[in-house]
Enzyme design. Sequence first.
Site, PDB file in Angstrom:
ATOM      1  N   SER A 131      25.273 -32.447  -4.741  1.00  0.00           N
ATOM      2  CA  SER A 131      25.268 -32.379  -3.277  1.00  0.00           C
ATOM      3  C   SER A 131      26.679 -32.613  -2.755  1.00  0.00           C
ATOM      4  CB  SER A 131      24.321 -33.410  -2.652  1.00  0.00           C
ATOM      5  OG  SER A 131      24.616 -33.608  -1.280  1.00  0.00           O
ATOM      6  N   TYR A 144      21.781 -42.503  -0.773  1.00  0.00           N
ATOM      7  CA  TYR A 144      22.014 -41.130  -1.230  1.00  0.00           C
ATOM      8  C   TYR A 144      23.511 -40.870  -1.385  1.00  0.00           C
ATOM      9  CZ  TYR A 144      21.483 -36.013  -1.391  1.00  0.00           C
ATOM     10  OH  TYR A 144      21.515 -34.681  -1.754  1.00  0.00           O
ATOM     11  N   LYS A 148      25.223 -40.279  -5.003  1.00  0.00           N
ATOM     12  CA  LYS A 148      25.738 -38.938  -5.257  1.00  0.00           C
ATOM     13  C   LYS A 148      27.238 -38.967  -5.559  1.00  0.00           C
ATOM     14  CE  LYS A 148      22.065 -36.360  -5.068  1.00  0.00           C
ATOM     15  NZ  LYS A 148      21.619 -35.556  -6.239  1.00  0.00           N
TER      16      LYS A 148
END
Length: 256
Positions: A131, A144, A148
């Site tokens: 991502s 997140y 990531k």
Amino acid sequence: MNGVRDAGVVVTGAGGGIGAALARRFAAEGARVVVNDLDADKAAAVAAETGATAVPGDASEAVPAARAALGGTIDIYCANAGVAPAGGPEAPEEAWAAAWDVNVMAHVRAARALLPEWLERGNGRFVATVSAAGLLTMLGSAPYSVSKHAAFAFAEWLSATYRHRGIAVHAVCPLGVRTDMLRAAGAVGEALLAPTAVEPEQVADALFEGMAADRFLILPHPEAAEYYAGRAADPDRWLAGMSKLQRTLEEEGSVS
């Protein structure tokens, strides 16, 4: 492309979204595909559609069963499963733990299981769905964003350490993709990502183009490279812009 036909391929989180698109594309290119997903019914559905083999269960534990299903050899491993809990430091411990476990440690565990064989034979391909949050950030979800970033760092480390020994590594870093995860992001996802969101199949196309060119960084949204460069060149300016966006989202009631 070379190296895909008849290759043994594993895709985690392949019950839908990007993972399902990757499984379909690899199967269409003649690979022998294992579809892994925590949801056994979704894994079975994608496997039936593509002529693949379903190996449901936790992505962290997928390698042994997937290897057996492929006759003993995995050539390409797509660490695609991911979670995106909302919140910041106040998010529950279990949310932080889940993000770390699925988004980072599942990649580490897969590499630990795969590398001895790959290094012995001098080839293997590891694909990490990271991502653009791993290059930039994702407002509204610290777990997140942090995990990531770590997933991207681990993919970089793998490439730097093993590239000369025949191991290819790719970090796939899209912005918005029209998946259940984007829909679950609610108002924040709608405001930040939905306007330029692409279909999962476009992410698969970008990966195949990147594999053919032997590129580490796969950007289904080319503009992400400009954002990444701007962040590196002038962090304060970039943070000021993100802070302004955060204030706008707060005023609109999208985030707290």
